[in-house]
Design a protein around this motif. Structure first.
Motif, PDB file in Angstrom:
ATOM      1  N   PHE A  10       0.889  -1.243   0.013  1.00 23.54           N
ATOM      2  CA  PHE A  10       0.011   0.054  -0.198  1.00 23.54           C
ATOM      3  C   PHE A  10       0.859   1.187  -0.077  1.00 23.54           C
ATOM      4  O   PHE A  10       0.468   2.379  -0.661  1.00 23.54           O
ATOM      5  CB  PHE A  10      -0.774   0.023   0.989  1.00 23.54           C
ATOM      6  CG  PHE A  10      -2.165  -0.969   1.178  1.00 23.54           C
ATOM      7  CD1 PHE A  10      -2.662  -0.713   0.000  1.00 23.54           C
ATOM      8  CD2 PHE A  10      -2.537  -1.694   2.100  1.00 23.54           C
ATOM      9  CE1 PHE A  10      -4.131  -1.629  -0.394  1.00 23.54           C
ATOM     10  CE2 PHE A  10      -3.800  -2.595   1.895  1.00 23.54           C
ATOM     11  CZ  PHE A  10      -4.454  -2.052   0.725  1.00 23.54           C
ATOM     12  N   THR A  11       2.045   1.325   0.702  1.00 23.92           N
ATOM     13  CA  THR A  11       2.951   2.466   0.713  1.00 23.92           C
ATOM     14  C   THR A  11       3.586   2.628  -0.777  1.00 23.92           C
ATOM     15  O   THR A  11       3.226   3.897  -1.230  1.00 23.92           O
ATOM     16  CB  THR A  11       4.109   2.172   1.712  1.00 23.92           C
ATOM     17  OG1 THR A  11       3.620   1.926   3.020  1.00 23.92           O
ATOM     18  CG2 THR A  11       4.802   3.448   1.895  1.00 23.92           C
ATOM     19  N   GLN A  12       3.943   1.599  -1.323  1.00 24.46           N
ATOM     20  CA  GLN A  12       4.352   1.804  -2.861  1.00 24.46           C
ATOM     21  C   GLN A  12       3.213   2.312  -3.637  1.00 24.46           C
ATOM     22  O   GLN A  12       3.521   3.299  -4.559  1.00 24.46           O
ATOM     23  CB  GLN A  12       4.807   0.631  -3.284  1.00 24.46           C
ATOM     24  CG  GLN A  12       6.426   0.346  -2.967  1.00 24.46           C
ATOM     25  CD  GLN A  12       6.721  -1.026  -3.766  1.00 24.46           C
ATOM     26  OE1 GLN A  12       6.617  -2.009  -3.434  1.00 24.46           O
ATOM     27  NE2 GLN A  12       7.246  -0.774  -4.795  1.00 24.46           N
ATOM     28  N   PHE A  13       1.815   1.746  -3.581  1.00 24.81           N
ATOM     29  CA  PHE A  13       0.664   2.159  -4.350  1.00 24.81           C
ATOM     30  C   PHE A  13       0.699   3.555  -3.986  1.00 24.81           C
ATOM     31  O   PHE A  13       0.499   4.508  -5.032  1.00 24.81           O
ATOM     32  CB  PHE A  13      -0.371   1.292  -4.062  1.00 24.81           C
ATOM     33  CG  PHE A  13      -1.715   1.901  -4.623  1.00 24.81           C
ATOM     34  CD1 PHE A  13      -1.981   1.724  -5.871  1.00 24.81           C
ATOM     35  CD2 PHE A  13      -2.692   2.605  -3.886  1.00 24.81           C
ATOM     36  CE1 PHE A  13      -3.081   2.358  -6.464  1.00 24.81           C
ATOM     37  CE2 PHE A  13      -3.737   2.968  -4.505  1.00 24.81           C
ATOM     38  CZ  PHE A  13      -4.204   2.597  -5.735  1.00 24.81           C
ATOM     39  N   PHE A  14       0.456   4.094  -2.891  1.00 20.78           N
ATOM     40  CA  PHE A  14       0.292   5.466  -2.633  1.00 20.78           C
ATOM     41  C   PHE A  14       1.332   6.322  -3.164  1.00 20.78           C
ATOM     42  O   PHE A  14       0.902   7.384  -3.509  1.00 20.78           O
ATOM     43  CB  PHE A  14      -0.008   5.814  -1.187  1.00 20.78           C
ATOM     44  CG  PHE A  14      -1.247   5.245  -0.618  1.00 20.78           C
ATOM     45  CD1 PHE A  14      -2.398   5.529  -1.312  1.00 20.78           C
ATOM     46  CD2 PHE A  14      -1.490   4.369   0.422  1.00 20.78           C
ATOM     47  CE1 PHE A  14      -3.771   5.181  -0.683  1.00 20.78           C
ATOM     48  CE2 PHE A  14      -2.466   3.918   0.936  1.00 20.78           C
ATOM     49  CZ  PHE A  14      -3.928   4.029   0.453  1.00 20.78           C
ATOM     50  N   ILE A  15       2.475   6.026  -3.061  1.00 27.34           N
ATOM     51  CA  ILE A  15       3.419   7.115  -3.490  1.00 27.34           C
ATOM     52  C   ILE A  15       3.622   7.066  -5.010  1.00 27.34           C
ATOM     53  O   ILE A  15       3.558   8.119  -5.570  1.00 27.34           O
ATOM     54  CB  ILE A  15       5.077   6.273  -3.289  1.00 27.34           C
ATOM     55  CG1 ILE A  15       5.080   6.539  -1.766  1.00 27.34           C
ATOM     56  CG2 ILE A  15       6.078   6.882  -4.008  1.00 27.34           C
ATOM     57  CD1 ILE A  15       6.332   5.921  -0.989  1.00 27.34           C
ATOM     58  N   VAL A  16       3.403   5.778  -5.726  1.00 32.97           N
ATOM     59  CA  VAL A  16       3.408   5.787  -7.300  1.00 32.97           C
ATOM     60  C   VAL A  16       2.016   6.495  -7.698  1.00 32.97           C
ATOM     61  O   VAL A  16       2.222   7.256  -8.673  1.00 32.97           O
ATOM     62  CB  VAL A  16       3.494   4.191  -7.865  1.00 32.97           C
ATOM     63  CG1 VAL A  16       3.280   4.364  -9.353  1.00 32.97           C
ATOM     64  CG2 VAL A  16       4.863   3.839  -7.243  1.00 32.97           C
TER      65      VAL A  16
END
Length: 411
Positions: free
Chosen positions: A94-100
Protein backbone atom coordinates in the motif's frame (compact mmCIF):
# COMPACT_ATOMS: atom_id res chain seq x y z
CA UNK A 1 -22.01 13.71 -2.16
CA UNK A 2 -23.77 10.97 -4.20
CA UNK A 3 -20.38 9.41 -4.94
CA UNK A 4 -19.47 9.36 -1.23
CA UNK A 5 -22.83 7.78 -0.32
CA UNK A 6 -22.32 5.11 -2.99
CA UNK A 7 -18.86 4.22 -1.66
CA UNK A 8 -20.16 4.22 1.92
CA UNK A 9 -22.89 1.71 1.07
CA UNK A 10 -20.54 -0.42 -1.04
CA UNK A 11 -17.84 -0.73 1.64
CA UNK A 12 -20.39 -1.07 4.44
CA UNK A 13 -21.86 -4.11 2.71
CA UNK A 14 -18.41 -5.45 1.86
CA UNK A 15 -17.15 -5.29 5.45
CA UNK A 16 -20.45 -6.50 6.85
CA UNK A 17 -20.50 -9.71 4.79
CA UNK A 18 -16.78 -10.47 5.32
CA UNK A 19 -17.46 -13.41 7.69
CA UNK A 20 -19.52 -15.19 4.99
CA UNK A 21 -17.80 -17.50 2.55
CA UNK A 22 -18.04 -18.45 -1.10
CA UNK A 23 -16.95 -21.99 -1.87
CA UNK A 24 -15.34 -22.32 1.55
CA UNK A 25 -13.31 -19.11 1.21
CA UNK A 26 -14.26 -16.05 3.29
CA UNK A 27 -15.38 -12.95 1.41
CA UNK A 28 -12.84 -11.04 3.54
CA UNK A 29 -10.04 -12.96 1.84
CA UNK A 30 -11.51 -12.88 -1.66
CA UNK A 31 -11.98 -9.12 -2.01
CA UNK A 32 -8.62 -8.31 -0.41
CA UNK A 33 -6.80 -10.70 -2.75
CA UNK A 34 -8.59 -9.02 -5.68
CA UNK A 35 -7.51 -5.59 -4.39
CA UNK A 36 -3.98 -6.84 -3.90
CA UNK A 37 -3.91 -8.18 -7.45
CA UNK A 38 -5.06 -4.81 -8.79
CA UNK A 39 -2.29 -2.99 -6.88
CA UNK A 40 0.41 -5.42 -8.00
CA UNK A 41 -0.67 -5.01 -11.65
CA UNK A 42 -0.74 -1.23 -11.22
CA UNK A 43 2.79 -1.18 -9.77
CA UNK A 44 4.15 -3.51 -12.46
CA UNK A 45 2.62 -1.38 -15.22
CA UNK A 46 4.07 1.77 -13.63
CA UNK A 47 7.53 0.11 -13.70
CA UNK A 48 8.32 1.50 -10.27
CA UNK A 49 10.70 -1.05 -8.77
CA UNK A 50 12.53 1.08 -6.19
CA UNK A 51 11.27 1.32 -2.63
CA UNK A 52 12.31 2.31 0.87
CA UNK A 53 14.29 0.04 3.22
CA UNK A 54 11.33 -0.66 5.48
CA UNK A 55 9.28 -1.77 2.46
CA UNK A 56 12.07 -4.16 1.45
CA UNK A 57 12.18 -5.66 4.96
CA UNK A 58 8.38 -5.83 5.04
CA UNK A 59 8.47 -7.95 1.88
CA UNK A 60 11.33 -10.06 3.25
CA UNK A 61 9.56 -10.63 6.58
CA UNK A 62 6.36 -11.52 4.73
CA UNK A 63 8.08 -13.94 2.35
CA UNK A 64 9.74 -15.68 5.31
CA UNK A 65 6.34 -17.06 6.37
CA UNK A 66 6.55 -19.43 3.40
CA UNK A 67 9.61 -21.09 4.92
CA UNK A 68 8.70 -22.89 8.15
CA UNK A 69 9.16 -26.44 9.39
CA UNK A 70 5.54 -27.37 8.59
CA UNK A 71 4.54 -25.14 5.66
CA UNK A 72 4.09 -28.04 3.27
CA UNK A 73 3.10 -30.65 5.86
CA UNK A 74 -0.54 -30.31 4.77
CA UNK A 75 -2.79 -28.23 2.54
CA UNK A 76 -4.15 -26.48 5.64
CA UNK A 77 -0.65 -25.47 6.74
CA UNK A 78 0.30 -24.27 3.26
CA UNK A 79 -2.87 -22.16 2.95
CA UNK A 80 -2.31 -20.71 6.43
CA UNK A 81 1.27 -19.67 5.62
CA UNK A 82 0.36 -18.24 2.20
CA UNK A 83 -2.38 -16.23 3.94
CA UNK A 84 0.23 -14.90 6.39
CA UNK A 85 2.47 -13.84 3.50
CA UNK A 86 -0.30 -11.89 1.80
CA UNK A 87 -1.60 -10.19 4.96
CA UNK A 88 1.91 -9.28 6.17
CA UNK A 89 2.88 -7.42 3.01
CA UNK A 90 -0.08 -5.01 2.95
CA UNK A 91 1.92 -2.18 4.54
CA UNK A 92 4.73 -2.26 2.00
CA UNK A 93 2.41 -2.79 -0.95
CA UNK A 94 0.00 0.00 0.00
CA UNK A 95 2.86 2.42 0.74
CA UNK A 96 4.28 1.85 -2.74
CA UNK A 97 0.85 2.20 -4.30
CA UNK A 98 0.14 5.56 -2.62
CA UNK A 99 3.57 6.92 -3.57
CA UNK A 100 3.38 5.84 -7.21
CA UNK A 101 -0.26 6.90 -7.59
CA UNK A 102 0.46 10.33 -6.08
CA UNK A 103 3.43 10.90 -8.37
CA UNK A 104 1.24 10.05 -11.36
CA UNK A 105 -1.45 12.47 -10.15
CA UNK A 106 1.06 15.18 -9.30
CA UNK A 107 -0.58 15.59 -5.90
CA UNK A 108 -0.55 13.75 -2.56
CA UNK A 109 -3.08 15.64 -0.45
CA UNK A 110 -5.77 13.30 -1.78
CA UNK A 111 -4.35 10.70 0.62
CA UNK A 112 -5.08 13.01 3.57
CA UNK A 113 -8.70 13.38 2.43
CA UNK A 114 -8.95 9.63 1.90
CA UNK A 115 -7.74 8.89 5.45
CA UNK A 116 -10.21 11.41 6.87
CA UNK A 117 -13.12 10.00 4.84
CA UNK A 118 -12.15 6.47 5.87
CA UNK A 119 -12.32 7.52 9.53
CA UNK A 120 -15.74 9.11 9.02
CA UNK A 121 -16.92 5.91 7.30
CA UNK A 122 -15.78 3.76 10.25
CA UNK A 123 -17.44 6.04 12.81
CA UNK A 124 -20.68 6.37 10.81
CA UNK A 125 -20.80 2.59 10.31
CA UNK A 126 -21.46 2.18 14.06
CA UNK A 127 -24.87 3.90 13.95
CA UNK A 128 -27.07 1.03 12.61
CA UNK A 129 -25.71 -1.30 15.30
CA UNK A 130 -25.77 1.16 18.21
CA UNK A 131 -29.37 2.08 17.32
CA UNK A 132 -30.37 -1.59 17.12
CA UNK A 133 -31.39 -1.34 13.45
CA UNK A 134 -28.92 -4.08 12.44
CA UNK A 135 -27.18 -6.96 14.17
CA UNK A 136 -23.60 -8.06 13.41
CA UNK A 137 -23.03 -11.41 11.71
CA UNK A 138 -20.54 -12.34 14.43
CA UNK A 139 -20.78 -12.07 18.19
CA UNK A 140 -18.63 -9.59 20.11
CA UNK A 141 -17.04 -9.98 23.52
CA UNK A 142 -19.21 -12.34 25.62
CA UNK A 143 -20.20 -10.22 28.61
CA UNK A 144 -22.12 -12.99 30.39
CA UNK A 145 -18.96 -13.79 32.38
CA UNK A 146 -19.33 -10.29 33.85
CA UNK A 147 -22.97 -10.80 34.79
CA UNK A 148 -24.54 -9.14 31.73
CA UNK A 149 -26.43 -11.22 29.17
CA UNK A 150 -25.19 -9.45 26.06
CA UNK A 151 -22.15 -9.08 23.81
CA UNK A 152 -19.65 -6.30 23.26
CA UNK A 153 -19.89 -4.06 20.19
CA UNK A 154 -18.29 -5.22 16.92
CA UNK A 155 -20.35 -3.50 14.21
CA UNK A 156 -19.20 -4.36 10.70
CA UNK A 157 -16.02 -6.01 11.96
CA UNK A 158 -15.40 -9.71 12.50
CA UNK A 159 -14.52 -9.68 16.19
CA UNK A 160 -14.30 -7.43 19.23
CA UNK A 161 -10.55 -6.83 18.99
CA UNK A 162 -10.77 -5.83 15.33
CA UNK A 163 -13.64 -3.45 16.18
CA UNK A 164 -11.82 -1.88 19.14
CA UNK A 165 -8.47 -1.46 17.40
CA UNK A 166 -9.97 -0.16 14.14
CA UNK A 167 -12.17 2.31 16.01
CA UNK A 168 -9.14 3.49 18.01
CA UNK A 169 -7.12 4.27 14.87
CA UNK A 170 -10.11 5.88 13.15
CA UNK A 171 -10.59 8.06 16.24
CA UNK A 172 -6.89 9.00 16.16
CA UNK A 173 -7.15 10.29 12.58
CA UNK A 174 -10.50 11.97 13.26
CA UNK A 175 -9.33 13.61 16.51
CA UNK A 176 -6.10 14.75 14.89
CA UNK A 177 -8.06 16.36 12.05
CA UNK A 178 -10.31 18.20 14.49
CA UNK A 179 -7.26 19.37 16.45
CA UNK A 180 -5.29 20.61 13.43
CA UNK A 181 -7.93 22.26 11.25
CA UNK A 182 -8.89 25.71 12.55
CA UNK A 183 -11.83 26.15 10.20
CA UNK A 184 -14.03 23.12 9.77
CA UNK A 185 -17.62 23.05 8.56
CA UNK A 186 -20.25 21.37 10.75
CA UNK A 187 -17.85 21.28 13.70
CA UNK A 188 -20.61 20.50 16.23
CA UNK A 189 -21.79 17.51 14.17
CA UNK A 190 -18.23 16.27 13.90
CA UNK A 191 -17.75 16.46 17.68
CA UNK A 192 -21.01 14.53 18.11
CA UNK A 193 -19.65 11.91 15.71
CA UNK A 194 -16.47 11.78 17.81
CA UNK A 195 -18.59 11.11 20.92
CA UNK A 196 -20.43 8.31 19.11
CA UNK A 197 -17.11 6.76 18.09
CA UNK A 198 -15.83 6.93 21.67
CA UNK A 199 -19.04 5.33 22.91
CA UNK A 200 -18.69 2.50 20.37
CA UNK A 201 -15.06 2.01 21.44
CA UNK A 202 -16.20 1.82 25.07
CA UNK A 203 -18.92 -0.70 24.14
CA UNK A 204 -16.33 -3.11 22.69
CA UNK A 205 -14.92 -3.61 26.21
CA UNK A 206 -11.50 -4.35 24.69
CA UNK A 207 -8.69 -2.59 26.56
CA UNK A 208 -6.17 -2.56 23.71
CA UNK A 209 -8.21 0.00 21.77
CA UNK A 210 -8.54 2.22 24.86
CA UNK A 211 -4.79 2.12 25.44
CA UNK A 212 -3.92 2.96 21.82
CA UNK A 213 -6.31 5.90 21.65
CA UNK A 214 -5.47 7.48 25.00
CA UNK A 215 -1.71 7.29 24.37
CA UNK A 216 -2.34 8.88 20.96
CA UNK A 217 -4.03 11.84 22.70
CA UNK A 218 -0.68 12.70 24.29
CA UNK A 219 0.97 12.98 20.87
CA UNK A 220 -1.95 14.94 19.41
CA UNK A 221 -2.45 17.48 22.19
CA UNK A 222 0.47 17.46 24.65
CA UNK A 223 3.77 16.53 22.98
CA UNK A 224 5.91 19.48 21.89
CA UNK A 225 3.53 21.98 23.52
CA UNK A 226 4.86 24.67 25.88
CA UNK A 227 4.35 24.06 29.59
CA UNK A 228 2.20 27.19 29.96
CA UNK A 229 -0.08 26.03 27.12
CA UNK A 230 -0.40 22.58 28.70
CA UNK A 231 -1.26 24.00 32.12
CA UNK A 232 -3.76 26.58 30.90
CA UNK A 233 -5.41 24.78 27.99
CA UNK A 234 -5.07 21.03 28.50
CA UNK A 235 -4.74 20.26 32.22
CA UNK A 236 -8.33 21.43 32.99
CA UNK A 237 -9.63 19.35 30.05
CA UNK A 238 -7.66 16.31 31.25
CA UNK A 239 -9.01 16.72 34.80
CA UNK A 240 -12.61 16.99 33.55
CA UNK A 241 -12.05 14.03 31.23
CA UNK A 242 -10.60 11.87 34.02
CA UNK A 243 -13.51 12.73 36.31
CA UNK A 244 -15.93 11.76 33.54
CA UNK A 245 -14.10 8.49 32.91
CA UNK A 246 -14.06 7.71 36.63
CA UNK A 247 -17.82 8.26 36.85
CA UNK A 248 -18.33 5.92 33.88
CA UNK A 249 -16.03 3.38 35.54
CA UNK A 250 -17.91 3.53 38.86
CA UNK A 251 -21.23 2.99 37.07
CA UNK A 252 -20.07 0.05 34.94
CA UNK A 253 -19.51 -3.23 36.81
CA UNK A 254 -18.47 -4.83 33.51
CA UNK A 255 -15.73 -2.24 32.98
CA UNK A 256 -14.56 -2.63 36.57
CA UNK A 257 -14.21 -6.39 36.19
CA UNK A 258 -12.53 -6.04 32.76
CA UNK A 259 -9.83 -3.74 34.13
CA UNK A 260 -9.42 -5.86 37.29
CA UNK A 261 -9.17 -9.09 35.22
CA UNK A 262 -12.10 -10.58 37.13
CA UNK A 263 -15.29 -12.35 36.14
CA UNK A 264 -18.35 -13.48 38.10
CA UNK A 265 -16.60 -16.87 38.35
CA UNK A 266 -13.28 -15.73 39.84
CA UNK A 267 -13.97 -13.09 42.45
CA UNK A 268 -11.79 -14.96 44.96
CA UNK A 269 -8.25 -13.84 45.75
CA UNK A 270 -5.43 -15.46 43.82
CA UNK A 271 -1.98 -16.53 44.78
CA UNK A 272 0.93 -14.60 43.25
CA UNK A 273 1.33 -17.26 40.55
CA UNK A 274 -2.41 -17.27 39.74
CA UNK A 275 -2.49 -13.48 39.60
CA UNK A 276 0.34 -13.48 37.06
CA UNK A 277 -1.67 -15.84 34.88
CA UNK A 278 -4.78 -13.64 35.15
CA UNK A 279 -3.12 -10.35 34.12
CA UNK A 280 -4.34 -9.06 30.77
CA UNK A 281 -6.80 -11.94 30.23
CA UNK A 282 -3.96 -14.39 30.76
CA UNK A 283 -1.61 -12.72 28.31
CA UNK A 284 1.54 -13.45 30.35
CA UNK A 285 0.66 -17.13 30.32
CA UNK A 286 -0.05 -17.02 26.56
CA UNK A 287 3.23 -15.19 25.86
CA UNK A 288 5.18 -17.62 28.01
CA UNK A 289 3.53 -20.59 26.27
CA UNK A 290 4.44 -19.18 22.84
CA UNK A 291 8.04 -18.66 23.96
CA UNK A 292 8.11 -22.21 25.38
CA UNK A 293 6.89 -23.60 22.05
CA UNK A 294 9.90 -22.00 20.37
CA UNK A 295 12.34 -22.86 23.16
CA UNK A 296 11.32 -26.55 23.17
CA UNK A 297 11.72 -26.88 19.39
CA UNK A 298 14.77 -28.42 17.72
CA UNK A 299 17.50 -26.26 16.20
CA UNK A 300 15.97 -26.32 12.71
CA UNK A 301 12.53 -25.32 14.02
CA UNK A 302 14.02 -22.60 16.24
CA UNK A 303 15.71 -21.12 13.20
CA UNK A 304 12.84 -21.14 10.67
CA UNK A 305 9.79 -21.54 12.90
CA UNK A 306 7.07 -24.05 13.66
CA UNK A 307 4.45 -22.66 11.29
CA UNK A 308 1.06 -21.30 12.31
CA UNK A 309 -0.92 -24.54 12.53
CA UNK A 310 1.77 -26.38 14.51
CA UNK A 311 2.17 -23.42 16.87
CA UNK A 312 -1.59 -23.37 17.50
CA UNK A 313 -1.61 -27.10 18.20
CA UNK A 314 1.15 -26.68 20.77
CA UNK A 315 -0.74 -23.77 22.33
CA UNK A 316 -3.75 -26.07 22.65
CA UNK A 317 -1.63 -28.66 24.47
CA UNK A 318 -0.37 -26.03 26.93
CA UNK A 319 -3.42 -23.86 27.62
CA UNK A 320 -6.33 -25.74 26.04
CA UNK A 321 -6.97 -23.27 23.22
CA UNK A 322 -5.75 -23.04 19.61
CA UNK A 323 -4.85 -19.36 19.70
CA UNK A 324 -2.20 -16.93 18.52
CA UNK A 325 0.36 -15.52 20.92
CA UNK A 326 -1.54 -12.21 21.41
CA UNK A 327 1.81 -10.54 20.74
CA UNK A 328 3.36 -10.28 17.27
CA UNK A 329 6.91 -10.58 18.62
CA UNK A 330 6.25 -13.93 20.31
CA UNK A 331 4.03 -15.01 17.42
CA UNK A 332 6.79 -14.29 14.90
CA UNK A 333 9.28 -16.17 17.07
CA UNK A 334 7.23 -19.36 17.35
CA UNK A 335 5.70 -19.26 13.87
CA UNK A 336 8.59 -17.92 11.78
CA UNK A 337 11.55 -18.72 14.01
CA UNK A 338 14.56 -16.65 14.92
CA UNK A 339 15.00 -15.52 11.30
CA UNK A 340 11.41 -14.23 11.10
CA UNK A 341 11.68 -12.58 14.52
CA UNK A 342 14.87 -10.71 13.54
CA UNK A 343 13.34 -9.62 10.22
CA UNK A 344 10.28 -8.30 12.07
CA UNK A 345 12.48 -6.25 14.41
CA UNK A 346 14.51 -4.87 11.48
CA UNK A 347 11.29 -3.99 9.66
CA UNK A 348 10.03 -2.01 12.67
CA UNK A 349 13.39 -0.29 13.26
CA UNK A 350 13.83 0.74 9.61
CA UNK A 351 10.27 2.09 9.62
CA UNK A 352 11.00 4.09 12.78
CA UNK A 353 14.21 5.46 11.24
CA UNK A 354 12.31 6.39 8.08
CA UNK A 355 9.72 8.32 10.10
CA UNK A 356 12.12 10.13 12.47
CA UNK A 357 14.36 11.29 9.60
CA UNK A 358 11.41 13.31 8.28
CA UNK A 359 10.50 15.41 11.32
CA UNK A 360 10.25 18.55 9.19
CA UNK A 361 7.22 17.14 7.37
CA UNK A 362 3.74 18.36 8.33
CA UNK A 363 2.71 14.70 8.56
CA UNK A 364 5.42 13.61 11.00
CA UNK A 365 3.33 13.98 14.15
CA UNK A 366 0.45 11.91 12.75
CA UNK A 367 2.82 9.30 11.32
CA UNK A 368 4.71 8.80 14.60
CA UNK A 369 1.39 8.64 16.50
CA UNK A 370 0.11 5.88 14.21
CA UNK A 371 3.47 4.11 14.46
CA UNK A 372 3.35 4.14 18.29
CA UNK A 373 -0.21 2.80 18.11
CA UNK A 374 1.01 0.09 15.73
CA UNK A 375 3.74 -0.94 18.21
CA UNK A 376 1.22 -1.08 21.08
CA UNK A 377 -1.03 -3.21 18.89
CA UNK A 378 1.81 -5.63 18.19
CA UNK A 379 2.75 -5.88 21.88
CA UNK A 380 -0.72 -6.47 23.32
CA UNK A 381 -2.55 -8.16 20.47
CA UNK A 382 -0.58 -8.86 17.30
CA UNK A 383 -2.07 -10.10 14.07
CA UNK A 384 -2.90 -8.28 10.87
CA UNK A 385 -5.56 -5.58 10.61
CA UNK A 386 -6.32 -4.37 7.10
CA UNK A 387 -7.48 -0.83 7.92
CA UNK A 388 -4.64 -0.21 10.40
CA UNK A 389 -2.11 -1.28 7.75
CA UNK A 390 -3.89 1.03 5.33
CA UNK A 391 -3.66 4.02 7.70
CA UNK A 392 0.02 3.36 8.37
CA UNK A 393 0.79 3.06 4.65
CA UNK A 394 -1.06 6.32 3.93
CA UNK A 395 1.04 8.36 6.35
CA UNK A 396 4.31 6.66 5.45
CA UNK A 397 3.62 7.62 1.83
CA UNK A 398 2.64 11.16 2.85
CA UNK A 399 5.87 11.51 4.84
CA UNK A 400 7.93 10.37 1.87
CA UNK A 401 6.20 12.64 -0.66
CA UNK A 402 6.02 15.70 1.60
CA UNK A 403 9.67 15.40 2.63
CA UNK A 404 10.71 15.09 -1.00
CA UNK A 405 8.83 18.29 -1.75
CA UNK A 406 10.55 20.08 1.17
CA UNK A 407 13.99 19.00 -0.05
CA UNK A 408 13.25 20.19 -3.59
CA UNK A 409 12.07 23.57 -2.30
CA UNK A 410 15.24 23.96 -0.21
CA UNK A 411 17.51 23.45 -3.22
Amino acid sequence: MIKNIFYFILFFILFYVEPLDIGGVKIAILWKIALMGFIVIFLLRSRSYSFQNFVFYNYLYSAKFLLTATTFASITSAVAQISEVLKSMFIGLFTQFFIVKSKAKGDYLWIVNLSYKLSIFILLSTFPFLLGIMSPLKEGYNLSIYGVETFGFIGIFQNAHAASITLAFALIIFTNTLAKRRILKNRILLYLLLMVGLYALYQTYVRTGFLIYFIALYFIYIKDKKLATILVRYVPIVIIGLIGLYIVYLNSPVLQMRFADKTIYNERQYSSEDQLEQIGSGRFLIWYSAYSNWNEANFYEKLIGLGMEEAKELMFEKIGNRIFAHNQFFQSLQESGLIGFVLFIIFLLTMYKFITKRKSSQFYQTAITIYIGFIILNIFQGGHYFIIDLYLAMYLALLYLDYQKIRMEDK
